[in-house]
Motif scaffolding. Structure first.
Motif, PDB file in Angstrom:
ATOM      1  N   GLY A 211      43.258  45.063 -17.995  1.00  0.00           N
ATOM      2  CA  GLY A 211      44.470  45.222 -17.195  1.00  0.00           C
ATOM      3  C   GLY A 211      44.236  46.129 -16.003  1.00  0.00           C
ATOM      4  O   GLY A 211      43.130  46.657 -15.822  1.00  0.00           O
ATOM      5  N   PRO A 212      45.274  46.309 -15.168  1.00  0.00           N
ATOM      6  CA  PRO A 212      45.124  47.075 -13.927  1.00  0.00           C
ATOM      7  C   PRO A 212      44.477  48.448 -14.117  1.00  0.00           C
ATOM      8  O   PRO A 212      43.823  48.956 -13.206  1.00  0.00           O
ATOM      9  CB  PRO A 212      46.570  47.221 -13.436  1.00  0.00           C
TER      10      PRO A 212
ATOM     11  N   SER B  90      44.958  41.320 -10.798  1.00  0.00           N
ATOM     12  CA  SER B  90      46.246  40.699 -11.094  1.00  0.00           C
ATOM     13  C   SER B  90      46.924  40.080  -9.874  1.00  0.00           C
ATOM     14  O   SER B  90      47.974  39.465 -10.008  1.00  0.00           O
ATOM     15  CB  SER B  90      47.189  41.699 -11.773  1.00  0.00           C
ATOM     16  N   CYS B  91      46.328  40.242  -8.673  1.00  0.00           N
ATOM     17  CA  CYS B  91      46.936  39.648  -7.467  1.00  0.00           C
ATOM     18  C   CYS B  91      45.815  39.330  -6.486  1.00  0.00           C
ATOM     19  O   CYS B  91      44.666  39.749  -6.680  1.00  0.00           O
ATOM     20  CB  CYS B  91      47.936  40.613  -6.849  1.00  0.00           C
TER      21      CYS B  91
ATOM     22  N   VAL C 238      40.159  36.189 -13.978  1.00  0.00           N
ATOM     23  CA  VAL C 238      41.468  36.803 -14.212  1.00  0.00           C
ATOM     24  C   VAL C 238      41.786  36.701 -15.699  1.00  0.00           C
ATOM     25  O   VAL C 238      41.777  35.601 -16.255  1.00  0.00           O
ATOM     26  CB  VAL C 238      42.565  36.057 -13.418  1.00  0.00           C
TER      27      VAL C 238
ATOM     28  N   ALA D 191      46.088  39.679 -16.770  1.00  0.00           N
ATOM     29  CA  ALA D 191      47.251  39.390 -15.904  1.00  0.00           C
ATOM     30  C   ALA D 191      47.986  38.129 -16.344  1.00  0.00           C
ATOM     31  O   ALA D 191      49.186  37.988 -16.119  1.00  0.00           O
ATOM     32  CB  ALA D 191      46.798  39.247 -14.456  1.00  0.00           C
TER      33      ALA D 191
ATOM     34  N   ASN E 119      51.978  37.074 -16.418  1.00  0.00           N
ATOM     35  CA  ASN E 119      52.178  36.063 -15.389  1.00  0.00           C
ATOM     36  C   ASN E 119      51.179  34.916 -15.515  1.00  0.00           C
ATOM     37  O   ASN E 119      50.104  34.950 -14.924  1.00  0.00           O
ATOM     38  CB  ASN E 119      52.060  36.702 -14.000  1.00  0.00           C
TER      39      ASN E 119
ATOM     40  N   ALA F 177      49.320  33.675 -12.459  1.00  0.00           N
ATOM     41  CA  ALA F 177      48.484  34.590 -11.673  1.00  0.00           C
ATOM     42  C   ALA F 177      47.317  33.893 -10.963  1.00  0.00           C
ATOM     43  O   ALA F 177      47.141  34.084  -9.754  1.00  0.00           O
ATOM     44  CB  ALA F 177      47.998  35.752 -12.536  1.00  0.00           C
TER      45      ALA F 177
ATOM     46  N   MET G 148      52.894  45.585 -18.916  1.00  0.00           N
ATOM     47  CA  MET G 148      51.824  44.585 -18.984  1.00  0.00           C
ATOM     48  C   MET G 148      52.209  43.366 -19.803  1.00  0.00           C
ATOM     49  O   MET G 148      51.851  42.255 -19.481  1.00  0.00           O
ATOM     50  CB  MET G 148      50.609  45.187 -19.702  1.00  0.00           C
TER      51      MET G 148
END
Lengths: 309, 258
Positions: free
Chosen positions: A220-221, A249-250, A267, A270, A274, A277, B48
């Motif tokens: 994750g981020p 994530s973007c 990816v 994310a 989403n 994504a 998340m």
């Protein structure tokens, strides 16, 4: 509006990708579930669920814990085994009009060889060798945390297949560039990084870890800057191409990862919040390539101009 | 399994008990296909992971889904801030297998605590042909009794401390109900020990039983394999996944020892 779709094409380790965006192994199963959201053909490729010689049950639940800006997982390579994959999943995936990457793992060097040999006889496009799963007791990350281990598994897979071979590296090491060099020296066509960072989450009410496995892999981020740094270090250390992942994530994250040195990106986490994504990232990168008058997005790969020290 | 993802309007909100909220969401595409036992996966702004919440009402005519959830942490607290008129980001309906309400005439329906809401659409299917047993910690935690009464079912309320209805567990009430009449099926959702005891009772009485399970979830669609539940398939112990293989399982498939 101009069509910038073709500006995203890339040849990576000899394989043609229509764009550099790939759902990461473990987050996308064998692709079927996400066909509900979009045709898989829009994707650059798919790195499928890590597959081993025999069927594996995986770890006890709970297998997931949310953390600040990320999540821990301890799935433990649950999968139906390589024979099932080749018979029941691969033929279906190959009709989808995208690059199919088999992600493979094993407890022993022999298991990696067996799986690579079986895949060599199929029409799989590429093999990603997972020497970095932090959630299994034997093998997995044990091979990925030393140059010798990385070299041993790369060598054995290289001997077993002529397919393009990408070795997936663990971030849980002192110097990831050394591990990448070891894989390159034994014939890896590419490296991908980073796998998850080993972490832990404790429930303060029960004083017990949330994960039954006690520890798990962080994604994750939260891990993104670590991944960017490692991709930058590795791409400066090896000549083979780099696939970058970890917290993307973007599209801005994807562009940043490419500037650090990744030719293609994956990816993972994310997708959970989403599922769109990867598609949104592809669209964003197309617009970026158009807005910046690039002939091909690959022009930004490794383009970071670091400060002189 | 066919599901939609997007922003849909919340058209009503109420507070049923302390920390328990009731939302109605206008989403005709999901209402059209949803079945009792399925769930929706809700995005909590800034988090998340989505939060899976079971469906407590399906209204095809008005195109709405009703969801009832408990604030358990920061994510559900964020979702509880949504008001009527706000948009909610959902993937729905999820769950490869809901309750099979087609194959049976009479039922005993059991809900424990926040496991009660998904039993409401099941009770609506059976009407007076069902007995509904609901269990809560105490009187202040009791929800949905008017709704269950409206279905026409016989309702039995239990609380752990006896502050409302009869004192004791739902499984004690189940034993009493079964002494009088054996239903075609028992449905249950609630804490694992309650499900295990219910499954055991059903098995001793030779009555089929379906249970809805809960596990910490990732993708919600069957790809990430985190929401594992130990079960038996073709005589083999496997980890099935609550989101795709369930959330409803035949109780005989479930191994409660994990």
């Amino acid at each position: 509006m101009t069509d910038n779709t073709s500006k995203l094409s890339v040849n990576f380790a000899g394989v043609e990708f229509k764009n550099p965006v790939i759902p990461a192994s473990g987050a996308f199963g064998y692709g079927r579930e996400y066909e509900n959201f979009y045709p898989l053909s829009v994707l650059g490729g798919i790195s499928v669920k890590g597959t081993t010689g025999q069927r594996r049950n995986g770890n006890k639940p709970p297998r997931i814990a949310e953390t600040s800006g990320g999540m821990l997982n301890s799935v433990g390579l649950q999968n139906p085994g390589i024979d099932y994959f080749i018979e029941n999943e691969l033929p279906y995936l190959k009709t989808k009009g995208t690059v199919i990457i088999a992600n493979i793992a094993g407890s022993t060097a022999g298991e990696y060889r067996e799986v690579a040999e079986k895949l060599d006889k199929t029409d799989i496009d590429m093999i990603e060798v997972n020497i970095s799963c932090p959630n299994v007791k034997a093998g997995g990350a044990a091979f990925g945390i030393s140059c010798e281990g990385a070299a041993e598994i790369t060598k054995i897979c290289r001997a077993a297949t002529k397919k393009p071979l990408m070795v997936k590296l663990s971030p849980n090491v002192t110097n990831i560039a050394d591990i990448a060099r070891a894989a390159e020296a034994e014939g890896a066509d590419a490296v991908s990084l980073i796998n998850t960072l080993l972490g832990m989450k404790i429930d303060i009410k029960t004083r017990r870890p949330i994960l039954k496995n006690n520890v798990g892999g962080l994604s994750g981020p939260a891990v993104f800057p670590v991944a960017v740094r490692m991709v930058w270090q590795v791409s400066n250390a090896v000549k083979i191409p780099v696939c970058g992942m970890g917290g993307i994530s973007c599209w801005e994250d994807a562009a940043e990862m490419m500037m650090a040195g990744a030719k293609i990106i994956q990816v993972g986490a994310a997708l959970f919040s989403n599922p769109m994504a990867p598609v949104e990232i592809i669209k964003g990168l197309e617009n970026y390539a158009g807005d910046n008058n690039l002939n091909n997005l690959q022009e930004i790969v490794g383009s970071v101009k670091v400060w002189e020290q | 399994m066919k599901y939609v993802m997007g922003q849909y309007p919340v058209i009503s909100k109420s507070n049923l008990a302390k920390d328990i909220y009731d939302l109605t969401v206008l989403c005709p595409e999901a209402a059209e296909t949803a079945v009792p036992g399925q769930f929706i996966n809700i995005k909590a702004e800034g988090f998340m992971l989505r939060r899976p919440v079971s469906i407590a009402g399906i209204d095809r005519e008005n195109g709405t889904l009703r969801i009832i959830f408990e604030v358990r942490g920061k994510g559900t607290k964020e979702i509880a801030r949504l008001n009527s008129g706000d948009m909610i980001d959902i993937i729905a309906p999820l769950g490869g297998r809901g309750f099979d309400t087609q194959s049976y005439e009479t039922a005993v329906i059991i809900g424990g605590g926040i496991g009660t809401p998904p039993m409401l659409p099941v009770a609506e299917k059976f009407g007076k042909n069902a007995a509904v047993i609901c269990g809560f910690r105490n009187a202040s935690a009791v929800i949905l009794q008017d709704d269950f009464n409206k279905t026409g079912a016989e309702t039995i309320l239990c609380t752990d401390d006896g502050s409302a209805g009869r004192k004791g567990f739902v499984t004690d009430a189940l034993d009493d109900v079964l002494k009088l009449k054996k239903p075609d099926i028992i449905y249950a959702c609630g804490p694992k020990p309650m499900l295990e005891k219910t499954a055991e009772t059903a098995s001793q009485n030779g009555i089929p039983c379906q249970v809805s399970l809960e596990e910490r979830m990732g993708c919600g669609v069957g790809a990430c394999l985190v929401c594992a539940c130990k079960s038996i398939r073709d005589g083999q112990e496997i980890y099935a996944h609550v989101c795709k293989d369930g959330p409803v399982f035949n109780s005989g498939e479930v191994l409660f020892d994990d």
